[in-house]
Every structure is written in structure tokens, then in C-alpha cells.
Design an enzyme around this catalytic site. Structure first.
Site, PDB file in Angstrom:
ATOM      1  N   ASP A   7       0.868  -1.182   0.000  1.00 45.86           N
ATOM      2  CA  ASP A   7       0.000   0.000   0.000  1.00 45.86           C
ATOM      3  C   ASP A   7       0.901   1.226   0.000  1.00 45.86           C
ATOM      4  O   ASP A   7       2.096   1.132   0.300  1.00 45.86           O
ATOM      5  CB  ASP A   7      -0.878  -0.013   1.266  1.00 45.86           C
ATOM      6  CG  ASP A   7      -1.749   1.235   1.370  1.00 45.86           C
ATOM      7  OD1 ASP A   7      -2.330   1.644   0.353  1.00 45.86           O
ATOM      8  OD2 ASP A   7      -1.820   1.820   2.463  1.00 45.86           O
ATOM      9  N   SER A   8       0.305   2.377  -0.297  1.00 49.11           N
ATOM     10  CA  SER A   8       1.073   3.613  -0.214  1.00 49.11           C
ATOM     11  C   SER A   8       1.506   3.888   1.231  1.00 49.11           C
ATOM     12  O   SER A   8       2.384   4.713   1.462  1.00 49.11           O
ATOM     13  CB  SER A   8       0.227   4.771  -0.744  1.00 49.11           C
ATOM     14  OG  SER A   8      -0.978   4.844  -0.016  1.00 49.11           O
ATOM     15  N   CYS A  70      -4.123  -1.074  -2.264  1.00 46.19           N
ATOM     16  CA  CYS A  70      -4.271   0.376  -2.315  1.00 46.19           C
ATOM     17  C   CYS A  70      -5.134   0.682  -3.535  1.00 46.19           C
ATOM     18  O   CYS A  70      -4.821   0.233  -4.640  1.00 46.19           O
ATOM     19  CB  CYS A  70      -2.891   1.011  -2.465  1.00 46.19           C
ATOM     20  SG  CYS A  70      -2.905   2.790  -2.754  1.00 46.19           S
ATOM     21  N   GLU A 149      -6.004   8.994  10.244  1.00 47.22           N
ATOM     22  CA  GLU A 149      -4.640   8.875  10.794  1.00 47.22           C
ATOM     23  C   GLU A 149      -4.494   9.595  12.121  1.00 47.22           C
ATOM     24  O   GLU A 149      -3.637   9.250  12.933  1.00 47.22           O
ATOM     25  CB  GLU A 149      -3.611   9.374   9.770  1.00 47.22           C
ATOM     26  CG  GLU A 149      -3.624   8.481   8.543  1.00 47.22           C
ATOM     27  CD  GLU A 149      -2.290   8.335   7.848  1.00 47.22           C
ATOM     28  OE1 GLU A 149      -1.355   9.088   8.155  1.00 47.22           O
ATOM     29  OE2 GLU A 149      -2.199   7.446   6.977  1.00 47.22           O
ATOM     30  N   CYS A 180     -11.076   3.503  -0.741  1.00 46.90           N
ATOM     31  CA  CYS A 180      -9.767   3.896  -0.200  1.00 46.90           C
ATOM     32  C   CYS A 180      -9.564   3.050   1.048  1.00 46.90           C
ATOM     33  O   CYS A 180     -10.502   2.873   1.835  1.00 46.90           O
ATOM     34  CB  CYS A 180      -9.758   5.375   0.159  1.00 46.90           C
ATOM     35  SG  CYS A 180      -8.284   5.880   1.071  1.00 46.90           S
ATOM     36  N   HIS A 182      -8.219   3.497   3.788  1.00 50.16           N
ATOM     37  CA  HIS A 182      -8.377   4.108   5.114  1.00 50.16           C
ATOM     38  C   HIS A 182      -9.852   4.137   5.553  1.00 50.16           C
ATOM     39  O   HIS A 182     -10.144   4.186   6.740  1.00 50.16           O
ATOM     40  CB  HIS A 182      -7.893   5.560   5.106  1.00 50.16           C
ATOM     41  CG  HIS A 182      -6.430   5.733   5.272  1.00 50.16           C
ATOM     42  ND1 HIS A 182      -5.526   5.303   4.344  1.00 50.16           N
ATOM     43  CD2 HIS A 182      -5.699   6.306   6.264  1.00 50.16           C
ATOM     44  CE1 HIS A 182      -4.307   5.612   4.751  1.00 50.16           C
ATOM     45  NE2 HIS A 182      -4.379   6.214   5.916  1.00 50.16           N
TER      46      HIS A 182
HETATM   47  N1  DGN Z   1      -4.172   3.623   0.411  1.00 48.13           N
HETATM   48  C1  DGN Z   1      -4.659   4.670  -0.445  1.00 48.13           C
HETATM   49  C2  DGN Z   1      -5.885   4.181  -1.241  1.00 48.13           C
HETATM   50  O1  DGN Z   1      -6.501   3.142  -0.942  1.00 48.13           O
HETATM   51  O2  DGN Z   1      -6.230   4.858  -2.202  1.00 48.13           O
HETATM   52  C3  DGN Z   1      -4.991   5.921   0.298  1.00 48.13           C
HETATM   53  C4  DGN Z   1      -3.817   6.580   0.956  1.00 48.13           C
HETATM   54  C5  DGN Z   1      -3.228   7.677   0.131  1.00 48.13           C
HETATM   55  O3  DGN Z   1      -2.318   7.425  -0.642  1.00 48.13           O
HETATM   56  N2  DGN Z   1      -3.708   8.853   0.297  1.00 48.13           N
END
Ligand code: DGN
Length: 261
Positions: A7-8, A70, A149, A180, A182
Site C-alpha cells: 500500500d502507499s 491500495c 490517521e 480507499c 483508510h
Molecule cells: N491507500 C490509499 C488508497 O486506498 O487509495 C490511500 C492513501 C493515500 O495514498 N492517500
């Protein structure tokens, strides 16, 4: 046999949690690209480059399959990753689109995600592949990630952010895709405000898709060790990852290694 998940940053842990429920005995390497998060505001070229670097890192660990945990990287880089690398690589969008199609009664689906995911139109594209007639309303919700977060998952502030973004959908959709990684942490808060909207988290179906792919490729062996561990890697901020990670994973993260890509 082992699986790579990336993931990012930290959000992919919501997908990892579901993969662990379905495949508790497989060794998993998780990489969070915390030095370069957020991907949501970056260009397609950069997201493809970062994603390829991560896949190369995971391949060094001899993983048999990779999950792009992600939505942003799935939307912008999955196609290129599949074309470049030979092992099975799956993202989260197809599973999310399929689940939403199976959930909606009115044929009206909402999709929320980062700016990059929404601008890519990938969810809409996937949904239309399943059923052309379904109507898709989309909205980028960039303030959801920092709220999560910061651990602001309920209360006045987050409710105000939610209604600012989602009131437009009121009465117009019956199903909402959390596009997303999150956003599952805001599921309860969203459900409380919009009890009539069914919420789809693509993570569960993605985990089942992964299991099916591993079975098809005969990667799952009966002699696998029980309860294999997850190895965690980040590109920055090991301590912050451990601290916030508990919220996403609902279990302790004992050790995180730092990597340079
Ligand atoms: N994990 C990213 C997503 O699912 O799009 C969101 C986090 C990000 O890079 N802002």
C-alpha cells in the site's frame, strides 16, 4: 509459499486483516510506502514507478502472488504491473465493483476515494463492465485520510466532514463503495449518519479472490506451517507505523523493518 501485499502506507492493513482471516497460514510480506504517501495526489507516471519498485522488492522475497492493497495504485498502476511482471497480481477495485453490483437494489452506486482514484474513473469502468445500466456517482474525500490517521473516527468533527462530502449522495444511492483503504475505519460513523446506505469494503472480497487464485495455481499446500507470520516493511517512520497500525489491524505489530527502494 508467500504473498506480497503493498500500500502507499498504512491503509493496506485493512486489506491485510481480511487476507489473514482467509489465509492465516501463509507467510505475508507487507510493504507500506510511508516515505512517499500519499499517492492520492500524485501523477499516474509516478504511481506506476513507485508500484514497480515495490513489486521488485517483494519479488526478491520470492512471493508467489501480490495484492495491491491500495485503491489509488490499483486504479493507476495495476494494468502496467500485470503487463510487466509474470506472477499473479490483484488489486482491490474489481472485487469492490463486483460486491457493489451484487449489493445494489436500486442500481445506483456511490464511490468514494482519493482524488487520483476518482479522477481515474476505474471503479465506474469496472462497474459498467458488470452492468452498463448501473448509475455511478463518485466523490473524492481527501479529508478522510488525515482524520483517520489522527484517530478521529467518531464525533462532531468527523461527522461534519462526512456530511460535507456525502450529503450529495442522500436519496440518490443505496450502496456506497469505500474506495480507499483508510475508509473502513469510518464505516461505523458513515453508517450512523446514513443507515439506509449499504456500505461495501472491497477488502473482504479481495481476500477471497486471492485465495481462489492461489488455489487455481496450486500454490496452497496442505503442509503449510500453522499461523505464519507477517513481515512488515516501511520506507519511513517505523514507530508511527506501529503506533497507528494497531488501529487498522486490530492487533499488535511487533517488528517493522526500514527499507530503501
Ligand atoms: N491507500 C490509499 C488508497 O486506498 O487509495 C490511500 C492513501 C493515500 O495514498 N492517500
Amino acid at each position: 509459499m508467500s504473498i506480497g501485499v503493498f500500500d502507499s502506507g498504512i491503509g493496506g492493513l485493512t486489506v491485510l486483516k481480511e487476507i489473514r482471516k482467509v489465509l492465516p497460514d501463509e507467510k505475508i510480506y507487507y510493504l507500506g510506502d510511508t516515505a512517499r504517501v500519499p499517492y492520492g495526489e500524485k501523477t499516474k507516471e509516478l504511481i506506476i514507478r513507485y508500484s514497480k519498485e515495490i513489486v521488485e522488492f517483494l519479488l526478491e522475497k520470492n512471493v508467489s502472488a501480490i495484492v495491491v492493497a491500495c485503491n489509488t495504485a490499483t486504479a493507476l498502476a495495476l494494468k502496467e504491473l500485470k503487463e510487466t511482471f509474470k506472477i499473479p497480481i490483484i488489486g482491490v477495485i474489481e472485487a469492490g465493483a463486483r460486491t457493489a453490483i451484487n449489493t445494489t437494489k436500486s442500481g445506483k452506486i456511490g464511490v468514494i476515494g482519493t482524488k487520483a482514484t476518482i479522477q481515474s474513473g476505474k471503479y465506474k469502468e469496472e462497474i459498467k463492465l458488470f452492468n452498463k445500466k448501473v448509475e455511478v456517482l463518485q466523490k473524492a474525500c481527501p479529508l478522510f485520510v488525515p482524520a483517520v490517521e489522527e484517530g478521529i473516527l467518531s464525533g462532531k468533527l468527523v461527522n461534519q466532514i462526512i456530511t460535507t462530502y456525502l450529503d450529495d449522495f442522500k436519496g440518490k444511492i443505496d450502496t456506497l463503495i469505500l474506495g480507499c483503504t483508510h475508509y473502513p475505519l469510518l464505516k461505523d460513523a458513515i453508517s450512523k449518519i446514513y443507515p439506509d446506505i449499504k456500505i461495501v469494503d472491497p477488502a473482504k472480497e479481495t481476500a477471497l479472490d486471492l485465495k481462489e487464485i492461489l488455489e487455481q495455481n496450486e500454490f496452497l499446500k496442505n503442509d503449510a506451517k500453522k499461523n505464519e507470520e507477517v513481515k512488515y516493511y516501511v520506507t519511513d517512520g517505523q514507530e508511527k507505523f506501529k503506533e497507528i497500525g494497531i488501529m487498522f489491524l486490530e492487533e499488535n505489530i511487533p517488528r517493522v523493518e526500514l527499507v530503501k527502494l
